[in-house]
Design a protein around this motif. Structure first.
Motif, PDB file in Angstrom:
ATOM      1  N   GLY A   1       0.770  -1.227   0.000  1.00 38.29           N
ATOM      2  CA  GLY A   1       0.000   0.000   0.000  1.00 38.29           C
ATOM      3  C   GLY A   1       0.805   1.283   0.000  1.00 38.29           C
ATOM      4  N   ARG A   2       2.128   1.188  -0.063  1.00 37.13           N
ATOM      5  CA  ARG A   2       2.989   2.374  -0.066  1.00 37.13           C
ATOM      6  C   ARG A   2       3.974   2.288  -1.223  1.00 37.13           C
ATOM      7  NH1 ARG A   2       2.833   5.755   4.210  1.00 37.13           N
ATOM      8  NH2 ARG A   2       5.029   6.324   4.114  1.00 37.13           N
ATOM      9  N   TRP A   3       4.555   3.419  -1.551  1.00 34.55           N
ATOM     10  CA  TRP A   3       5.593   3.488  -2.574  1.00 34.55           C
ATOM     11  C   TRP A   3       6.946   3.607  -1.899  1.00 34.55           C
ATOM     12  CZ3 TRP A   3       5.044   2.766  -7.675  1.00 34.55           C
ATOM     13  CH2 TRP A   3       3.744   2.732  -8.163  1.00 34.55           C
TER      14      TRP A   3
ATOM     15  N   GLN B   1      19.374   1.239   1.559  1.00 36.94           N
ATOM     16  CA  GLN B   1      18.683   2.466   1.948  1.00 36.94           C
ATOM     17  C   GLN B   1      17.256   2.398   1.418  1.00 36.94           C
ATOM     18  OE1 GLN B   1      20.256   4.769   3.894  1.00 36.94           O
ATOM     19  NE2 GLN B   1      18.309   5.779   4.111  1.00 36.94           N
ATOM     20  N   LEU B   2      16.293   2.907   2.183  1.00 34.67           N
ATOM     21  CA  LEU B   2      14.883   2.830   1.796  1.00 34.67           C
ATOM     22  C   LEU B   2      14.166   4.102   2.198  1.00 34.67           C
ATOM     23  CD1 LEU B   2      12.303   1.065   0.984  1.00 34.67           C
ATOM     24  CD2 LEU B   2      12.152   0.581   3.408  1.00 34.67           C
ATOM     25  N   PHE B   3      13.339   4.619   1.287  1.00 29.97           N
ATOM     26  CA  PHE B   3      12.470   5.751   1.570  1.00 29.97           C
ATOM     27  C   PHE B   3      11.064   5.371   1.157  1.00 29.97           C
ATOM     28  CE2 PHE B   3      16.671   7.425   1.034  1.00 29.97           C
ATOM     29  CZ  PHE B   3      16.795   8.249   2.139  1.00 29.97           C
ATOM     30  N   SER B   4      10.116   5.460   2.077  1.00 28.74           N
ATOM     31  CA  SER B   4       8.743   5.038   1.854  1.00 28.74           C
ATOM     32  C   SER B   4       7.814   6.238   1.985  1.00 28.74           C
ATOM     33  CB  SER B   4       8.377   3.969   2.881  1.00 28.74           C
ATOM     34  OG  SER B   4       7.044   3.591   2.758  1.00 28.74           O
ATOM     35  N   ALA B   5       6.734   6.241   1.163  1.00 34.69           N
ATOM     36  CA  ALA B   5       5.775   7.336   1.205  1.00 34.69           C
ATOM     37  C   ALA B   5       4.444   6.880   0.619  1.00 34.69           C
ATOM     38  CB  ALA B   5       6.310   8.534   0.432  1.00 34.69           C
TER      39      ALA B   5
ATOM     40  N   THR C   1       2.923   8.307  -1.922  1.00 34.13           N
ATOM     41  CA  THR C   1       2.923   8.446  -3.380  1.00 34.13           C
ATOM     42  C   THR C   1       4.339   8.212  -3.911  1.00 34.13           C
ATOM     43  OG1 THR C   1       3.446  10.812  -3.418  1.00 34.13           O
ATOM     44  CG2 THR C   1       1.094  10.200  -3.235  1.00 34.13           C
ATOM     45  N   PRO C   2       4.453   7.840  -5.190  1.00 32.51           N
ATOM     46  CA  PRO C   2       5.793   7.674  -5.760  1.00 32.51           C
ATOM     47  C   PRO C   2       6.556   8.995  -5.781  1.00 32.51           C
ATOM     48  CG  PRO C   2       4.105   7.382  -7.461  1.00 32.51           C
ATOM     49  CD  PRO C   2       3.401   7.481  -6.151  1.00 32.51           C
ATOM     50  N   GLU C   3       5.862  10.086  -6.004  1.00 32.63           N
ATOM     51  CA  GLU C   3       6.516  11.394  -6.034  1.00 32.63           C
ATOM     52  C   GLU C   3       7.146  11.733  -4.687  1.00 32.63           C
ATOM     53  OE1 GLU C   3       3.374  11.225  -9.158  1.00 32.63           O
ATOM     54  OE2 GLU C   3       3.334  10.846  -7.011  1.00 32.63           O
ATOM     55  N   GLU C   4       6.429  11.463  -3.611  1.00 29.04           N
ATOM     56  CA  GLU C   4       6.969  11.729  -2.266  1.00 29.04           C
ATOM     57  C   GLU C   4       8.189  10.862  -1.978  1.00 29.04           C
ATOM     58  OE1 GLU C   4       3.866  12.525   1.064  1.00 29.04           O
ATOM     59  OE2 GLU C   4       2.939  11.137  -0.380  1.00 29.04           O
TER      60      GLU C   4
END
Length: 76
Positions: free
Chosen positions: A36-38, A51-55, A57-60
């Motif tokens: 449910g997250r990008w 390294q991981l960044f989750s948000a 939306t894909p843009e975020e």
């Protein structure tokens, strides 16, 4: 002025085990949708992550990864 997130994503570098920028291979930035997250995630050929960044939306997610790379001087 709108942000072109694909252009930001294309600037994300490959990283080696020591978190140094390399030309190719090592850890490669990827964008995926999971649970449910990008996420922008740096994966190696064995799918290990460094390294991981989750948000939401894909843009975020791309913006978070880009900002982190800028803060580390990975992107000039």
């Amino acid at each position: 002025m709108s942000v072109n997130y694909l252009d930001l994503f294309k600037q994300l570098p490959h990283l080696d085990d020591g978190m140094e920028v390399v030309d190719d291979w090592a850890y490669t930035p990827t964008l995926c949708h999971f649970d449910g997250r990008w996420a922008v995630n740096w994966l190696d050929e064995d799918a290990f992550s460094c390294q991981l960044f989750s948000a939401k939306t894909p843009e975020e997610a791309i913006q978070k990864a880009y900002d982190w790379c800028k803060s580390k001087d990975f992107i000039k």
